[in-house]
Design a protein around this motif. Structure first.
Motif, mmCIF file in Angstrom:
data_model
loop_
_atom_site.group_PDB
_atom_site.id
_atom_site.type_symbol
_atom_site.label_atom_id
_atom_site.label_comp_id
_atom_site.label_asym_id
_atom_site.label_seq_id
_atom_site.Cartn_x
_atom_site.Cartn_y
_atom_site.Cartn_z
ATOM 1 N N ARG A 143 0.834 -1.206 0.000
ATOM 2 C CA ARG A 143 0.000 0.000 0.000
ATOM 3 C C ARG A 143 0.873 1.263 0.000
ATOM 4 O O ARG A 143 0.565 2.250 -0.680
ATOM 5 C CB ARG A 143 -0.924 -0.017 1.221
ATOM 6 N N SER A 144 1.976 1.230 0.755
ATOM 7 C CA SER A 144 2.875 2.389 0.800
ATOM 8 C C SER A 144 3.592 2.617 -0.527
ATOM 9 O O SER A 144 4.031 3.737 -0.810
ATOM 10 C CB SER A 144 3.904 2.206 1.919
ATOM 11 N N LEU A 145 3.705 1.544 -1.328
ATOM 12 C CA LEU A 145 4.336 1.665 -2.648
ATOM 13 C C LEU A 145 3.348 2.089 -3.721
ATOM 14 O O LEU A 145 3.713 2.177 -4.895
ATOM 15 C CB LEU A 145 4.998 0.332 -3.033
ATOM 16 N N GLY A 146 2.094 2.305 -3.311
ATOM 17 C CA GLY A 146 1.099 2.791 -4.250
ATOM 18 C C GLY A 146 0.340 1.728 -5.007
ATOM 19 O O GLY A 146 -0.284 2.011 -6.034
ATOM 20 N N VAL A 147 0.384 0.504 -4.520
ATOM 21 C CA VAL A 147 -0.346 -0.580 -5.179
ATOM 22 C C VAL A 147 -1.840 -0.347 -4.992
ATOM 23 O O VAL A 147 -2.297 -0.062 -3.871
ATOM 24 C CB VAL A 147 0.060 -1.951 -4.594
ATOM 25 N N PRO A 148 -2.656 -0.418 -6.057
ATOM 26 C CA PRO A 148 -4.108 -0.201 -5.945
ATOM 27 C C PRO A 148 -4.758 -1.178 -4.975
ATOM 28 O O PRO A 148 -4.302 -2.315 -4.808
ATOM 29 C CB PRO A 148 -4.617 -0.427 -7.376
ATOM 30 N N GLU A 149 -5.835 -0.744 -4.337
ATOM 31 C CA GLU A 149 -6.539 -1.577 -3.367
ATOM 32 C C GLU A 149 -7.076 -2.857 -3.995
ATOM 33 O O GLU A 149 -7.153 -3.893 -3.344
ATOM 34 C CB GLU A 149 -7.692 -0.788 -2.742
ATOM 35 N N GLU A 150 -7.455 -2.767 -5.286
ATOM 36 C CA GLU A 150 -7.972 -3.959 -5.970
ATOM 37 C C GLU A 150 -6.913 -5.063 -6.025
ATOM 38 O O GLU A 150 -7.226 -6.256 -5.943
ATOM 39 C CB GLU A 150 -8.423 -3.613 -7.390
ATOM 40 N N ALA A 151 -5.658 -4.641 -6.150
ATOM 41 C CA ALA A 151 -4.576 -5.620 -6.252
ATOM 42 C C ALA A 151 -4.252 -6.254 -4.902
ATOM 43 O O ALA A 151 -3.552 -7.267 -4.840
ATOM 44 C CB ALA A 151 -3.322 -4.958 -6.835
ATOM 45 N N LEU A 152 -4.760 -5.638 -3.816
ATOM 46 C CA LEU A 152 -4.495 -6.172 -2.477
ATOM 47 C C LEU A 152 -5.554 -7.176 -2.034
ATOM 48 O O LEU A 152 -5.500 -7.676 -0.909
ATOM 49 C CB LEU A 152 -4.439 -5.020 -1.464
ATOM 50 N N ALA A 153 -6.491 -7.483 -2.924
ATOM 51 C CA ALA A 153 -7.580 -8.396 -2.562
ATOM 52 C C ALA A 153 -7.054 -9.779 -2.202
ATOM 53 O O ALA A 153 -7.589 -10.453 -1.311
ATOM 54 C CB ALA A 153 -8.582 -8.495 -3.714
ATOM 55 N N ASN A 154 -5.991 -10.218 -2.892
ATOM 56 C CA ASN A 154 -5.427 -11.538 -2.598
ATOM 57 C C ASN A 154 -4.897 -11.618 -1.176
ATOM 58 O O ASN A 154 -5.010 -12.655 -0.512
ATOM 59 C CB ASN A 154 -4.305 -11.871 -3.579
ATOM 60 N N TYR A 155 -4.311 -10.506 -0.691
ATOM 61 C CA TYR A 155 -3.831 -10.489 0.686
ATOM 62 C C TYR A 155 -4.986 -10.654 1.673
ATOM 63 O O TYR A 155 -4.861 -11.352 2.687
ATOM 64 C CB TYR A 155 -3.095 -9.175 0.974
ATOM 65 N N GLN A 156 -6.102 -10.003 1.362
ATOM 66 C CA GLN A 156 -7.270 -10.096 2.239
ATOM 67 C C GLN A 156 -7.812 -11.518 2.277
ATOM 68 O O GLN A 156 -8.206 -12.025 3.337
ATOM 69 C CB GLN A 156 -8.360 -9.125 1.767
ATOM 70 N N VAL A 157 -7.811 -12.165 1.111
ATOM 71 C CA VAL A 157 -8.249 -13.569 1.050
ATOM 72 C C VAL A 157 -7.331 -14.447 1.902
ATOM 73 O O VAL A 157 -7.787 -15.331 2.635
ATOM 74 C CB VAL A 157 -8.269 -14.057 -0.413
ATOM 75 N N MET A 158 -6.016 -14.193 1.824
ATOM 76 C CA MET A 158 -5.059 -14.967 2.606
ATOM 77 C C MET A 158 -5.245 -14.736 4.097
ATOM 78 O O MET A 158 -5.114 -15.666 4.906
ATOM 79 C CB MET A 158 -3.632 -14.606 2.187
ATOM 80 N N LEU A 159 -5.569 -13.497 4.483
ATOM 81 C CA LEU A 159 -5.807 -13.202 5.897
ATOM 82 C C LEU A 159 -6.993 -13.993 6.442
ATOM 83 O O LEU A 159 -7.004 -14.401 7.606
ATOM 84 C CB LEU A 159 -6.055 -11.704 6.092
ATOM 85 N N GLU A 160 -8.000 -14.196 5.608
ATOM 86 C CA GLU A 160 -9.161 -14.976 6.025
ATOM 87 C C GLU A 160 -8.886 -16.476 5.957
ATOM 88 O O GLU A 160 -9.445 -17.258 6.734
ATOM 89 C CB GLU A 160 -10.359 -14.629 5.141
ATOM 90 N N LEU A 161 -8.007 -16.860 5.032
ATOM 91 C CA LEU A 161 -7.752 -18.277 4.795
ATOM 92 C C LEU A 161 -6.857 -18.896 5.867
ATOM 93 O O LEU A 161 -7.075 -20.041 6.278
ATOM 94 C CB LEU A 161 -7.110 -18.454 3.423
ATOM 95 N N VAL A 162 -5.851 -18.145 6.340
ATOM 96 C CA VAL A 162 -4.878 -18.701 7.287
ATOM 97 C C VAL A 162 -5.536 -19.196 8.574
ATOM 98 O O VAL A 162 -5.336 -20.356 8.973
ATOM 99 C CB VAL A 162 -3.763 -17.678 7.583
#
Length: 324
Positions: A143-162
């Protein structure tokens, strides 16, 4: 004979101490710590293995400055002694793996107990929290590098999956880790004994590994239950069984999928860099992974490699190295 036993015991005991200290100070995984004791028990017997493990534990404790380093040798020594005795009895490969898996499960349980006594917490809970923190840090960095929020969706999925995986799939993770450790230990021991002129019961070449057809029923059952658990409220026991079943069977199909790919790579003389690219894509691109698993399921049902005609209907045991 006694002098030879003392010499081998001293050498292999020193190697056990060295491997343990490397793991202690460099963070090297303790996967092959049981190997020296396995070799000693196989060559000299149970008594010498126990004596060497105790002496090595005392030396390691004194060098490391705390008793827990020595206790780790006693714990891992259980694997070395158990597998060494199984080798002395000339067990077949499935029996060797069974002994190794059981011994590694015992070691994991003892390590959990030791961790609880030292730290006062649960190792797997702490490991889960470490995974979650790593994912959160990666999200913040992206996020600090300017990656769009849409591209961070995979991280959110991983947070729920772990948490879901640790809560429901712990038995499968323990079993799979025990299988992996047992196989690595046996492979290293076999390599050393082979150079010494001894043979160890082993399996057919990797390119001939194939799962039996009924595994596909277990795989699709586990897959279906796991998918439904994401959209429906299932009974906890059914969700638990489905997730573990999916973990175990999908892992088995991934390994045999690589075996299937390597069979055709060898047939066509595929260059090494393409093989490496395939492995990278397999673990980074989901559609490639699913395609390989489904093709491997088809191979288990329809024998795409025609291994049954070669006497290789499944992962077959061999008791010599002649076929390699």
């Amino acid at each position: 004979m006694k002098t030879r036993s003392l010499t081998e015991g001293a050498m292999l005991g020193a190697l056990t101490v060295l491997l343990t200290l490397l793991g202690e100070y460099l963070g090297v995984p303790a996967l092959i710590v049981p190997v020296p004791l396995t070799l000693l028990v196989y060559r000299q017997g149970f008594r010498w293995g126990i004596i060497t493990a105790v002496v090595a534990a005392l030396v390691t404790g004194m060098v490391a400055g705390h008793v827990f380093a020595g206790l780790s040798i006693i714990i891992w020594g259980f694997v070395g002694v158990a597998v060494g005795m199984a080798l002395r009895e000339k067990f077949s490969f499935p029996k060797l793996m069974g002994v190794g898996i059981f011994a590694n499960l015992v070691v994991i349980g003892l390590n959990l107990l030791l961790y609880f006594l030292i730290i006062g917490g649960n190792m797997y809970t702490d490991l889960m929290n470490m995974f979650i923190q790593s994912i959160e840090q990666a999200m913040e960095t992206s996020r600090s590098l300017g990656v769009p929020e849409e591209a961070l969706a995979n991280y959110q999925v991983m947070l729920e999956l772990v948490p879901f995986m640790f809560r429901n799939g712990l038995p499968a993770m323990l079993l799979l880790s025990s299988v992996g450790m047992a196989f690595i230990n046996l492979a290293v021991v076999r390599l050393i004994l082979k150079r010494m002129g001894d043979t160890v019961a082993w399996i057919k070449p990797f390119t001939q590994w194939r799962l039996p057809g009924f595994f596909s029923i277990l795989f699709f059952s586990g897959w279906t239950i796991t998918v439904l658990a994401g959209v429906l409220t299932l009974p906890p026991w059914l969700e638990f069984i489905g997730v573990n079943l999916f973990f175990i069977t999908s892992s088995a199909y991934i390994v045999t999928g690589i075996s299937l790919a390597w069979y055709y790579f060898n047939q066509r003389g595929t260059p090494t860099f393409l093989r490496v690219l395939f492995v990278i894509l397999l673990f980074t691109v989901q559609i490639v992974l699913m395609a390989v698993v489904l093709i491997t399921v088809a191979d288990s049902l329809f024998d795409l490699r025609k291994l049954a005609g070669q006497g290789g209907e499944e992962i077959v045991v061999e008791n010599s190295d002649e076929q390699e």
